[in-house]
Design a protein around this motif. Structure first.
Motif: not given
Length: 265
Positions: A189-190, A224-236, A246-248, A252-257
């Motif tokens: 769901r998250a 999760l979106l905030q974690l994605a933004q913090a992990s990478t600033s270039d989408a391509a 892999r960073q994102v 995410w996996a760490e936050r989701l357990g």
């Protein structure tokens, strides 16, 4: 690019010409898009090999409004892989002990099913969760890249995002929560909420995230979106020292357990 199907297909393939040229420059081999009406999936990438040195994107429906966007996504995903150093191109491998824990808990929650069905439910939940974790963050990065780089696809992108969010909303209505282990339910769901919020923000259509508004899933999805933004600033782009996808995924996996559900190899 080869596609004799329809005038519309010829038009949107022309729109993707610069993207295909960019991929071919990095790949050093041709990239073709081919209509295959009997294809099981909506689209699929067949990477080049020694036996067949041509990258091919196969697609099923040459008239649907989202098809050009699917083909573009496959091309950008290929570009991202080609740009990543070989040592960064790792596969996500499941951990047997984690899989069996999910299966065991799913079996307890599905006693009305046969033993074989109980196990299959558990396996499906585990595999689907890992697949979602592996594919959603890169897909969102590709969405951002295409939004910025191919504005001529905006209407196609909006149609694709709408279709995806409708499918997520339909999944909420199935009433399957009681059959899912809590950790699986939370992760599923998250990640759905994260994608819906991403789609709503990118398209400017708040209704896409409406099914999650005011819920615990909305709060976690936003994290999760905030974690994605913090992990990478270039989408391509990947880098020589790290894989932003892999960073994102790991964040995410760490936050989701579920960080101990898989290994990279």
């Amino acid at each position: 690019m080869t596609d004799p199907a329809t005038p519309d297909a010829a038009t949107w393939l022309s729109d993707l010409g610069d993207l295909f040229d960019r991929v071919e420059q990095v790949a050093g081999v041709p990239l073709q898009a081919l209509w295959v009406s009997e294809l099981e999936d909506q689209s699929i990438l067949l990477p080049a090999s020694d036996a067949d040195p041509v990258h091919r994107i196969l697609y099923r429906d040459n008239t649907h409004e989202t098809t050009p966007y699917l083909v573009a996504m496959e091309a950008v995903q290929l570009l991202r892989v080609l740009q990543a150093p070989g040592e960064q191109q790792l596969a996500m491998l499941p951990r047997r002990e984690a899989r069996e824990r999910v299966v065991s808990e799913a079996e307890r929650r599905n006693r009305d099913l046969s033993l074989a069905q109980q196990r299959q439910v558990g396996l499906n939940l585990y595999n689907t969760t890992l697949s979602q974790l592996r594919t959603v963050p890169p897909a969102m990065a590709v969405d951002h890249w295409l939004f910025e780089q191919l504005p001529q696809l905006r209407s196609r992108q909006d149609a694709f995002l709408r279709q995806q969010c409708q499918e997520l909303a339909e999944g909420l209505a199935l009433g399957m929560d009681r059959r899912m282990p809590p950790l699986v339910l939370q992760a599923n769901r998250a990640m759905d909420a994260a994608y819906a919020i991403h789609a709503a923000t990118l398209s400017g259509v708040p209704e896409f995230s409406l099914p999650y508004q005011g819920s615990a899933w909305e709060e976690l999805g936003t994290e999760l979106l905030q974690l994605a933004q913090a992990s990478t600033s270039d989408a391509a782009e990947a880098t020589e020292v790290s894989d932003p996808d892999r960073q994102v995924i790991d964040a995410w996996a760490e936050r989701l357990g579920i960080a101990r559900w898989y290994d990279w190899s």
